[in-house]
Design a protein around this motif. Structure first.
Motif, PDB file in Angstrom:
ATOM      1  N   TYR A  62     -13.935   4.961   0.110  1.00 20.58           N
ATOM      2  CA  TYR A  62     -12.558   5.365  -0.166  1.00 20.58           C
ATOM      3  C   TYR A  62     -11.608   4.636   0.768  1.00 20.58           C
ATOM      4  O   TYR A  62     -11.939   4.365   1.918  1.00 20.58           O
ATOM      5  CB  TYR A  62     -12.405   6.875   0.029  1.00 20.58           C
ATOM      6  N   TYR A  63     -10.420   4.351   0.263  1.00 12.20           N
ATOM      7  CA  TYR A  63      -9.370   3.682   1.013  1.00 12.20           C
ATOM      8  C   TYR A  63      -8.105   4.520   0.960  1.00 12.20           C
ATOM      9  O   TYR A  63      -7.809   5.156  -0.052  1.00 12.20           O
ATOM     10  CB  TYR A  63      -9.065   2.301   0.406  1.00 12.20           C
ATOM     11  N   GLY A  64      -7.364   4.488   2.048  1.00 14.05           N
ATOM     12  CA  GLY A  64      -6.095   5.188   2.106  1.00 14.05           C
ATOM     13  C   GLY A  64      -5.162   4.481   3.066  1.00 14.05           C
ATOM     14  O   GLY A  64      -5.529   3.483   3.703  1.00 14.05           O
ATOM     15  N   LEU A  65      -3.962   5.013   3.188  1.00 18.29           N
ATOM     16  CA  LEU A  65      -2.978   4.428   4.092  1.00 18.29           C
ATOM     17  C   LEU A  65      -3.355   4.683   5.539  1.00 18.29           C
ATOM     18  O   LEU A  65      -3.719   5.798   5.898  1.00 18.29           O
ATOM     19  CB  LEU A  65      -1.602   5.047   3.840  1.00 18.29           C
ATOM     20  N   ALA A  66      -3.249   3.655   6.341  1.00 16.32           N
ATOM     21  CA  ALA A  66      -3.378   3.835   7.792  1.00 16.32           C
ATOM     22  C   ALA A  66      -2.101   4.554   8.235  1.00 16.32           C
ATOM     23  O   ALA A  66      -1.034   4.339   7.666  1.00 16.32           O
ATOM     24  CB  ALA A  66      -3.493   2.482   8.489  1.00 16.32           C
ATOM     25  N   ASP A  67      -2.237   5.398   9.216  1.00 16.65           N
ATOM     26  CA  ASP A  67      -1.040   6.108   9.665  1.00 16.65           C
ATOM     27  C   ASP A  67      -0.592   5.561  11.007  1.00 16.65           C
ATOM     28  O   ASP A  67      -0.958   4.459  11.403  1.00 16.65           O
ATOM     29  CB  ASP A  67      -1.267   7.610   9.687  1.00 16.65           C
ATOM     30  N   ASP A  68       0.131   6.349  11.746  1.00 10.01           N
ATOM     31  CA  ASP A  68       0.720   5.887  13.004  1.00 10.01           C
ATOM     32  C   ASP A  68      -0.255   5.919  14.178  1.00 10.01           C
ATOM     33  O   ASP A  68       0.174   5.833  15.324  1.00 10.01           O
ATOM     34  CB  ASP A  68       1.937   6.739  13.323  1.00 10.01           C
ATOM     35  N   GLY A  69      -1.541   6.069  13.919  1.00 10.86           N
ATOM     36  CA  GLY A  69      -2.516   6.096  14.997  1.00 10.86           C
ATOM     37  C   GLY A  69      -3.051   7.476  15.290  1.00 10.86           C
ATOM     38  O   GLY A  69      -3.884   7.647  16.160  1.00 10.86           O
ATOM     39  N   PRO A 125       0.807  -1.224   0.000  1.00 14.36           N
ATOM     40  CA  PRO A 125       0.000   0.000   0.000  1.00 14.36           C
ATOM     41  C   PRO A 125       0.843   1.280   0.000  1.00 14.36           C
ATOM     42  O   PRO A 125       0.528   2.228  -0.714  1.00 14.36           O
ATOM     43  CB  PRO A 125      -0.824  -0.124   1.280  1.00 14.36           C
ATOM     44  N   SER A 126       1.930   1.291   0.750  1.00 14.67           N
ATOM     45  CA  SER A 126       2.761   2.497   0.813  1.00 14.67           C
ATOM     46  C   SER A 126       3.471   2.784  -0.510  1.00 14.67           C
ATOM     47  O   SER A 126       3.862   3.919  -0.769  1.00 14.67           O
ATOM     48  CB  SER A 126       3.784   2.389   1.946  1.00 14.67           C
ATOM     49  N   PRO A 149       0.365   9.371   0.871  1.00 14.17           N
ATOM     50  CA  PRO A 149      -0.062   9.299   2.271  1.00 14.17           C
ATOM     51  C   PRO A 149      -1.296  10.127   2.613  1.00 14.17           C
ATOM     52  O   PRO A 149      -2.044   9.762   3.504  1.00 14.17           O
ATOM     53  CB  PRO A 149       1.147   9.820   3.050  1.00 14.17           C
ATOM     54  N   ASN A 150      -1.524  11.210   1.918  1.00 15.69           N
ATOM     55  CA  ASN A 150      -2.630  12.109   2.271  1.00 15.69           C
ATOM     56  C   ASN A 150      -3.825  11.979   1.335  1.00 15.69           C
ATOM     57  O   ASN A 150      -4.675  12.861   1.313  1.00 15.69           O
ATOM     58  CB  ASN A 150      -2.130  13.550   2.294  1.00 15.69           C
ATOM     59  N   GLN A 151      -3.904  10.890   0.572  1.00 13.92           N
ATOM     60  CA  GLN A 151      -4.985  10.719  -0.398  1.00 13.92           C
ATOM     61  C   GLN A 151      -5.820   9.484  -0.072  1.00 13.92           C
ATOM     62  O   GLN A 151      -5.326   8.529   0.523  1.00 13.92           O
ATOM     63  CB  GLN A 151      -4.418  10.575  -1.811  1.00 13.92           C
TER      64      GLN A 151
END
Length: 103
Positions: free
Chosen positions: A83-90, A19-20, A25-27
């Motif tokens: 919509y799907y995007g990257l999970a971040d650090d919480g 995914p990365s 990261p912001n989309q």
């Protein structure tokens, strides 16, 4: 019907994007846009319906396999995809992130 490997001109390792590697990261992306990205196309590339259906056959399992690395958002309007995007650090603004911060 199964075919012998020798009947193919070329075979390749079954290696999919992380995914990365695929998402900014912001989309956030629809499953249709993800299907295009998995093929190296622009998210808004024009495709005929039959081709899009085939690409979706690859994208949906990819989303499921990578679910732990993704976040999801509701569709903007009824009848549209989510919509799907990257999970971040919480630090995402989500109930799960808030629950883990309280722990």
């Amino acid at each position: 019907m199964p075919r012998p490997k020798s009947t193919f001109d070329s075979i390749y390792p079954c290696d999919f994007y992380e995914p990365s590697d695929l998402f900014a990261p912001n989309q956030m992306y629809t499953v249709y846009e993800i299907a295009r990205l998995l093929q190296g196309l622009e998210p808004n590339a024009e495709l005929d319906r039959d081709t899009e259906d085939i690409l979706l056959d690859w994208a949906i399992p990819w989303i499921m396999k990578n679910a732990d690395d993704l976040v999801v958002a509701e569709p903007q309007d009824e009848g549209e995809p989510g919509y799907y995007g990257l999970a971040d650090d919480g630090s995402a603004d989500s109930p799960d992130a808030a629950d883990s911060a309280d722990a």
